[in-house]
Design an enzyme around this catalytic site. Sequence first.
Site, PDB file in Angstrom:
ATOM      1  CG  HIS A  24      39.087 -28.440 121.622  1.00 51.43           C
ATOM      2  ND1 HIS A  24      40.436 -28.551 121.708  1.00 51.43           N
ATOM      3  CD2 HIS A  24      38.783 -27.209 122.072  1.00 51.43           C
ATOM      4  CE1 HIS A  24      40.948 -27.432 122.204  1.00 51.43           C
ATOM      5  NE2 HIS A  24      39.954 -26.604 122.439  1.00 51.43           N
ATOM      6  CG  HIS A  78      39.258 -17.138 126.277  1.00 53.47           C
ATOM      7  ND1 HIS A  78      39.292 -16.926 124.920  1.00 53.47           N
ATOM      8  CD2 HIS A  78      39.668 -18.442 126.450  1.00 53.47           C
ATOM      9  CE1 HIS A  78      39.679 -18.037 124.307  1.00 53.47           C
ATOM     10  NE2 HIS A  78      39.900 -18.956 125.209  1.00 53.47           N
ATOM     11  CD  GLU A  80      38.366 -22.377 123.258  1.00 52.68           C
ATOM     12  OE1 GLU A  80      39.398 -21.888 123.734  1.00 52.68           O
ATOM     13  OE2 GLU A  80      38.346 -23.425 122.577  1.00 52.68           O
ATOM     14  CG  ASP A  82      36.782 -23.476 127.562  1.00 51.47           C
ATOM     15  OD1 ASP A  82      36.669 -22.606 126.676  1.00 51.47           O
ATOM     16  OD2 ASP A  82      37.874 -23.794 128.052  1.00 51.47           O
ATOM     17  CG  HIS A 145      44.113 -20.284 123.118  1.00 52.33           C
ATOM     18  ND1 HIS A 145      43.539 -21.163 122.235  1.00 52.33           N
ATOM     19  CD2 HIS A 145      43.288 -20.233 124.180  1.00 52.33           C
ATOM     20  CE1 HIS A 145      42.430 -21.653 122.756  1.00 52.33           C
ATOM     21  NE2 HIS A 145      42.256 -21.099 123.945  1.00 52.33           N
ATOM     22  CG  ASP A 164      42.223 -20.765 128.083  1.00 45.92           C
ATOM     23  OD1 ASP A 164      41.473 -21.170 128.979  1.00 45.92           O
ATOM     24  OD2 ASP A 164      41.889 -20.742 126.882  1.00 45.92           O
ATOM     25  CE1 TYR A 191      44.081 -25.642 129.160  1.00 43.77           C
ATOM     26  CE2 TYR A 191      45.542 -23.808 128.705  1.00 43.77           C
ATOM     27  CZ  TYR A 191      44.273 -24.343 128.745  1.00 43.77           C
ATOM     28  OH  TYR A 191      43.203 -23.578 128.350  1.00 43.77           O
ATOM     29  CG  HIS A 222      40.992 -24.536 132.002  1.00 42.10           C
ATOM     30  ND1 HIS A 222      39.746 -25.105 131.839  1.00 42.10           N
ATOM     31  CD2 HIS A 222      41.217 -23.801 130.886  1.00 42.10           C
ATOM     32  CE1 HIS A 222      39.245 -24.723 130.672  1.00 42.10           C
ATOM     33  NE2 HIS A 222      40.108 -23.925 130.077  1.00 42.10           N
TER      34      HIS A 222
END
Length: 396
Positions: A24, A78, A80, A82, A145, A164, A191, A222
């Site tokens: 993104h 999380h 999100e 991904d 986040h 993350d 990151y 990640h």
Amino acid sequence: MNSIEIQKNVFSTGYTDWDIRDFHGYTTKRGSSYNSYLIKDDKVALIDTVKEPYANNLLRNIKERVELTKVDYVVCNHAEPDHSGALPEVLKICKNATLICNAKCKSTLSMHYDTSSWTFEVVDEKTELSLGKNTLKFINTPMAHWPESMFTYIPEKKLLFSMDVFGQHYATSRPFDYKVDPEAIEELKTYYANIIMPYPTQVTKILEKVATFDIEMIAPSHGIIWKENISKIIQAYKDWAICKSEPKLLIFYDTMWKSTAMMANAIYEGAQKSGIMIKKFDLKNTNITIITEEIIDAATVAVGSPTLNKELMPKLAESLTYVRGLLPKENNKTALAFGSYGWGKKGAQHQVHEYLKSMGCKMLFEEPIQSQYVPTKEILDECRKAGEKLADIAKT
Ligand code: FEO
């Protein structure tokens, strides 16, 4: 086998994405990974999933270690996509699994997916979910986040699944950090700058919570798993969260016919005598991901744009918009706007000046340094002096 045992009966089952170069808008020059972890005990738990296209890779990796119907819990740290994108497929196939998440995450997931058939168990910081020999505990980490973000911790293994936080967009064949791991540390910083940076107060609170846990391994969502550099990465996060700056000047600009580039070079020359670190980027040859990483620890910043149809150059506008969204207002940076114009009374440098002010930067001068067309010797001298001043401020 694709799954890797990272501690006894704890397996890394995620997907390494060697090819991704745009996450993104974030340029991921070393690829990434979407980490997922399987814990085998009397009960079987999966921590996080992967991006939707890699659901089958994840399921294959889990199946190397346990029958899919034996998965009892899927923890969502999380929402999100991904990390949650594969949830619909995983919960369809792992049909006996209960989804473990906090209340905010449950509602967030319901705004992404049809969750009507999912079995949820909502947890909070008081919950202790026994797997047998191991216990799962949960730590809410709002705005690190996203609002629903949380960590999962196994006290018996001193193992923190940090989602993350402490992650890196970094594809690698090895699961752990080395004692000296410059690529991993570099990607950790990139990151942080591009994902975690906007909420420093929350990051500081999270670090205070983390300090109360006994941790020997941090497994983020990640990149690599941290074993050797845990104190180093926690200290780095503490420094970034308070925008601790180095004696460093960051110059970035775009240019049309080299007038703004000449001004950038003069600022550089003026600062160079001081011996401080100076980083200079022509935006034609770099990207916003690098600018954001470099700005974190720069004490001073100089930003230049020529005037194009009364506006900023598009790449500069893109960079400033992106950085403004990420850089905390309490950043203690001193900034200068500069650049060229052709006709008209106010060049785009005034827009740069206002952008920098709106980011919370203290401006070196009340007005930008401007040049009508090609800069004169006097204007270049003014730029050199401004570079000297920015270097002096950066040194203090
Ligand atoms: Fe890696 Fe916020 O997702």
